[in-house]
Scaffold this motif. Structure first.
Motif, PDB file in Angstrom:
ATOM      1  N   ASP A 236       0.698  -1.208   0.121  1.00 16.56           N
ATOM      2  CA  ASP A 236       0.084   0.041   0.010  1.00 16.56           C
ATOM      3  C   ASP A 236       0.883   1.280  -0.025  1.00 16.56           C
ATOM      4  O   ASP A 236       0.608   2.113  -0.689  1.00 16.56           O
ATOM      5  N   GLU A 237       1.732   1.313   0.725  1.00 13.98           N
ATOM      6  CA  GLU A 237       2.954   2.586   1.105  1.00 13.98           C
ATOM      7  C   GLU A 237       3.576   2.823  -0.529  1.00 13.98           C
ATOM      8  O   GLU A 237       3.466   3.694  -1.104  1.00 13.98           O
ATOM      9  N   ARG A 239       2.208   1.800  -3.374  1.00  9.79           N
ATOM     10  CA  ARG A 239       1.318   2.041  -4.629  1.00  9.79           C
ATOM     11  C   ARG A 239       1.008   3.689  -4.220  1.00  9.79           C
ATOM     12  O   ARG A 239       0.896   4.348  -5.336  1.00  9.79           O
ATOM     13  N   ALA A 240       1.065   3.939  -3.080  1.00 11.20           N
ATOM     14  CA  ALA A 240       0.875   5.339  -2.698  1.00 11.20           C
ATOM     15  C   ALA A 240       1.698   6.330  -3.153  1.00 11.20           C
ATOM     16  O   ALA A 240       1.533   7.419  -3.895  1.00 11.20           O
ATOM     17  N   GLU A 241       3.124   5.833  -3.378  1.00 10.77           N
ATOM     18  CA  GLU A 241       4.316   6.662  -3.862  1.00 10.77           C
ATOM     19  C   GLU A 241       4.297   6.666  -5.384  1.00 10.77           C
ATOM     20  O   GLU A 241       4.868   7.609  -5.806  1.00 10.77           O
ATOM     21  N   ASP A 244      -0.665   6.521  -6.729  1.00  9.54           N
ATOM     22  CA  ASP A 244      -1.560   7.587  -6.131  1.00  9.54           C
ATOM     23  C   ASP A 244      -1.091   8.956  -6.253  1.00  9.54           C
ATOM     24  O   ASP A 244      -1.796   9.984  -6.410  1.00  9.54           O
ATOM     25  N   LEU A 245       0.108   9.093  -5.512  1.00  6.67           N
ATOM     26  CA  LEU A 245       0.782  10.540  -5.610  1.00  6.67           C
ATOM     27  C   LEU A 245       0.564  11.147  -6.818  1.00  6.67           C
ATOM     28  O   LEU A 245       0.140  12.547  -6.844  1.00  6.67           O
ATOM     29  N   ASP A 248      -3.632  11.563  -8.137  1.00  7.19           N
ATOM     30  CA  ASP A 248      -4.555  12.265  -7.108  1.00  7.19           C
ATOM     31  C   ASP A 248      -4.018  13.748  -7.362  1.00  7.19           C
ATOM     32  O   ASP A 248      -4.943  14.652  -6.870  1.00  7.19           O
TER      33      ASP A 248
END
Length: 412
Positions: A236-237, A239-241, A244-245, A248
């Motif tokens: 998840d971390e 993927r966020a970097e 999603d960063l 979004d």
């Protein structure tokens, strides 16, 4: 299980083409950080890009070939290290060359997707700290302004930065692209600098050209290598970097006019792995590079990217293989995934295959074969379209995926 498209016809006006980048095809990019990286003893890049595939001199015949194969668009990059070989010193000759390149595309009826930064940096910029230098954003903005003022009237789509998250990941965490750093803090900082560089390049495009600016991002499907809380959280971390960063931060207007989606594989994330990722589980087909083939992932990432509200173009998608029959299978499955996404209501307006030609593939050298067109570098850089190039032509000229395996010549 892979879904099949409800219908096999692409929308009217859908753009078809393939992609290249300057360093990978032009050759002789001696003022870049990548040329130096290739020639540094012990570097992960053990092969010189050398003469590339001599596209610097053969672009007209290459565009003739692509147009004859039904392409209506082409993605390329302009090389910063040629255009600004020293700080603030711009080469009129290099800019004139790229004007001739873009004029040649327009003469052949090919819409242009022009990337301002595709992995390579001028060596002098890298020496000043690269993307972590104190004036990096201002210097990049100066370069963008000069390029767009000189070439903007010939550009249809501006790709501001190619895969910013991969520039950060490969260069500053995994360390197999320049500058070869492995730092768990710096790679995140670089990613945010590149996102700001994109936003500035959008504003600069609007000031100097009528072209439509957009970001192009690689969006892998990420899965945990094990179903424990630590591995899922690490996935998840990550993927966020790297997903999603960027998505979004984009919205119509402020984030650009469109979004380029680049998709190659599914990755299994493993916090215990020194390379971040685990090998694909048994049963997955893999490419020359060991990447897992997962066609429905393209539909998944297009659906996720659609949340930005931006029109989408697939700006890279392809397979490294010596077996061209695998490439035909790959095309059929992944174009089917694009149709699935369109059937889900996603606004996808074009597909650009990676790559137009077999070319230099960064730290992997010339071994991986991504091209629709083979290049025999030992025989005068002879070009030879593969069967997959003609399969792609049949779909491009008809807009009908069912034509991919049709026998005989392509039908418009």
């Amino acid at each position: 299980m892979q879904r099949r498209p409800v219908q096999l016809l692409f929308p009217d006006g859908f753009l078809w083409g393939a992609a290249t980048s300057a360093h990978q095809v032009e050759g002789g990019n001696v003022n870049s950080d990548w040329w130096r990286f290739e020639h540094t003893p012990g570097s992960p890049a053990g092969v010189s890009s050398g003469d590339g595939i001599d596209h610097l001199n053969r672009y007209r015949e290459d565009f003739d070939l692509l147009a004859s194969l039904g392409h209506t668009a082409h993605r390329l990059s302009v090389e910063w290290a040629r255009i600004e070989p020293a700080p603030g010193e711009f080469s009129d000759a290099a800019l004139a060359h790229y004007r001739r390149v873009l004029e040649a595309l327009r003469e052949r009826g090919l819409r242009s997707f022009v990337t301002l930064h595709h992995f390579t940096l001028p060596a002098w910029f890298a020496d000043r700290g690269g993307w972590l230098g104190p004036d990096a954003l201002a210097v990049f903005d100066r370069y963008c302004a000069r390029v767009l003022a000189a070439l903007g009237d010939l550009v249809d789509f501006v790709c501001t930065i190619n895969e910013p998250q991969m520039v950060a990941l490969h260069g500053y965490l995994e360390g197999y692209h320049p500058p070869g750093v492995t730092n768990a803090v710096l790679w995140k900082r670089v990613g945010r600098v590149l996102l700001e560089a994109h936003h500035r390049a959008v504003a600069t495009t609007r000031a100097h050209a009528d072209a439509a600016p957009g970001l192009v991002v690689q969006l892998p499907v990420l899965a945990p290598a094990r179903e424990d809380a630590v591995t899922r959280r690490y996935r998840d971390e990550l993927r966020a970097e790297i997903v999603d960063l960027y998505l979004d931060a984009l919205r119509p207007g402020a984030g650009g006019d469109w979004l380029g989606v680049q998709y190659y594989r599914k990755n299994w994330v493993d916090p215990a792995s020194p390379t971040i990722f685990a090998p694909p589980p048994p049963g997955f087909a893999t490419t020359q590079l060991g990447w897992a083939v997962y066609a429905d992932g393209l539909r998944e990432v297009l659906v996720r990217a659609a949340r930005t509200g931006l029109p989408l173009y697939v700006t890279e998608n392809g397979i490294a293989t010596e077996d061209d029959a695998e490439r035909v299978d790959y095309l059929e499955a992944h174009l089917g995934a694009v149709l699935d996404a369109i059937g889900d209501g996603v606004d996808v307006r074009g597909y650009l295959h990676w790559s137009a030609f077999d070319n230099f593939e960064w730290a992997e050298g010339y071994r991986p074969r991504f091209g629709l067109i083979a290049v025999d570098r030992a025989a005068g850089f002879r070009r030879e379209p593969k069967p997959s190039a003609y399969a792609f032509q049949r779909v491009a000229e008809s807009g009908d995926l069912s034509r991919l395996r049709a026998t005989g010549v392509a039908v418009a």
